[in-house]
Design an enzyme around this catalytic site. Sequence first.
Site, PDB file in Angstrom:
ATOM      1  N   ASP A 151     -11.294  85.340  85.414  1.00 43.32           N
ATOM      2  CA  ASP A 151     -13.110  85.795  85.190  1.00 43.32           C
ATOM      3  C   ASP A 151     -12.948  87.147  84.142  1.00 43.32           C
ATOM      4  O   ASP A 151     -11.997  86.892  83.523  1.00 43.32           O
ATOM      5  CB  ASP A 151     -13.492  86.199  86.894  1.00 43.32           C
TER       6      ASP A 151
ATOM      7  N   LYS B 209     -13.848  84.701  95.717  1.00 46.84           N
ATOM      8  CA  LYS B 209     -13.670  85.481  94.427  1.00 46.84           C
ATOM      9  C   LYS B 209     -12.857  86.820  94.792  1.00 46.84           C
ATOM     10  O   LYS B 209     -12.736  87.245  95.945  1.00 46.84           O
ATOM     11  CB  LYS B 209     -15.014  85.939  94.149  1.00 46.84           C
TER      12      LYS B 209
END
Length: 446
Positions: A168, A128
């Site tokens: 995201d 991430k």
Amino acid sequence: MSKNYVDEIIEMLNDKYSNQPEFIQAATEVLDSLRPVIEENEDIYRRDALLERLVEPDRQITFRVPWIDRNGNAHVNTGYRVQFNNSIGPYKGGLRLHPSVNISIIKFLGFEQIFKNSLTGLPIGGAKGGSDFDPKGKTDREIMSFCKNFMLELYKYIGQDTDVPAGDIGTGAREIGYMFGAYKRIRRTHEGVLTGKGLAYGGSLARTEATGYGLLYLTEEMLRCNGFNVAGKTAVVSGSGNVAIYAMEKAQQLGIKVLTCSDSNGWVYDPEGIDVAAVKEIKEKNRARLTEYKKYRPGSEYHEGRGVWKIKADIALPCATQNELHIDDAKQLVANGCIAVAEGANMPTTADAVKYLQENGVLLAPAKAANAGGVATSALEMSQNSERLNWTFEEVDAKLKDIMVNIFHNMSDAAKKYGMEKNYVAGANIAGFEKVLAAMMEQGVC
Ligand code: NDP
Ligand code: 2IT
């Protein structure tokens, strides 16, 4: 008696990372669920430091991102990429652009991503990244300046077979486009280094819809297997971004009436059912606030602050951010007769709220499983890029549906196997872990 291996690791994390509460929350939940699996071979796993290797990222990169605003002034934000685990495939996971981003949040998201990606059944590892940059209120040129500068550093660490970032919170098609342009220019290769790309340059049909649609495919299967039909049910949704919009769209296609949605300022209650086209225009096109919704639907209510979980509904779909559904909300949902919570956002339900919901018989589909449709379709985008072909919307959507139904059964079966029937939180953690465990053990200590 020597201390249990799982307890030892949880204690170590609390000592070492006491300043990373979101990471500790995510890691504790997973480790707790893995107890029965670890206990089967505890000595071997301890000898190989399996859990120590699982909870420590392969590497975490932070970097400076300078960018220029509309008045010619320079600003600096912090960029992050945490490459957590690539034992089953190249690192894969989104980039979050939000002022709240810090290492704890990126680590929690990267850690969750390991198990989520494994659950998809596709060969992708966990990572991430993102930045504490705030895209709100910025012009396109400011966003471009940030994205180009972000990639000017990130490109060193990624590649189609190394690490493939995606969207995201705060990172959508526009941001991916600017980042892709910068990568292509620096590296001189047109490759599938990012997913969520535009359709004109290698994106996949149905990626935009995938997380929200996938959430509903899994919810439908979970309800069906528990004797319910989704048609005719009501739902409360939080958020009004990518995940929330396509969750609402698919919910309505399945005959569910969606009563609410929200943004970071307030929330909307529409007793007639949310007008998804209006939300798309407000959020995707105008990049505006939900205060605008009343103009489209005079019969609706807008309230400042948070409150969607107060509205009585059969299904709750948190689709905004972490820790947005608290214990008091869980109590309210149970009191209102809610039968299922399916997590579109990552870790939206606090640990005490998860416990309360499960103890009170609410079916809880955890994020790792329920929102895995986004990353699964990203992996399908990678496949299409590799074979230099584009699949139709129907082909991608059918594969997505299959994947979500399989995920439900895998987590349900894993829960059953370890005597925790219907505990889908434990089931998803165990089912996701099993493949990572095999890959890590077979590859030796590294
Ligand atoms: P978007 O940026 O498109 O939308 C986020 C939505 O949540 C917006 O409505 C936003 O409100 C609201 N929100 C964000 N942060 C907060 C906050 N701190 N408090 C209250 N509301 C907030 O993001 P996505 O829809 O892509 O992501 C939503 C969630 O889903 C995240 O948890 C993400 O990690 C997860 N997810 C996303 C996937 C994807 O493919 N995009 C895949 C799997 C999970 P506002 O408009 O005011 O900012
Ligand atoms: O949390 C997630 O799974 C995402 N933001 C999507 C990641 C991806 O690589 O598509």
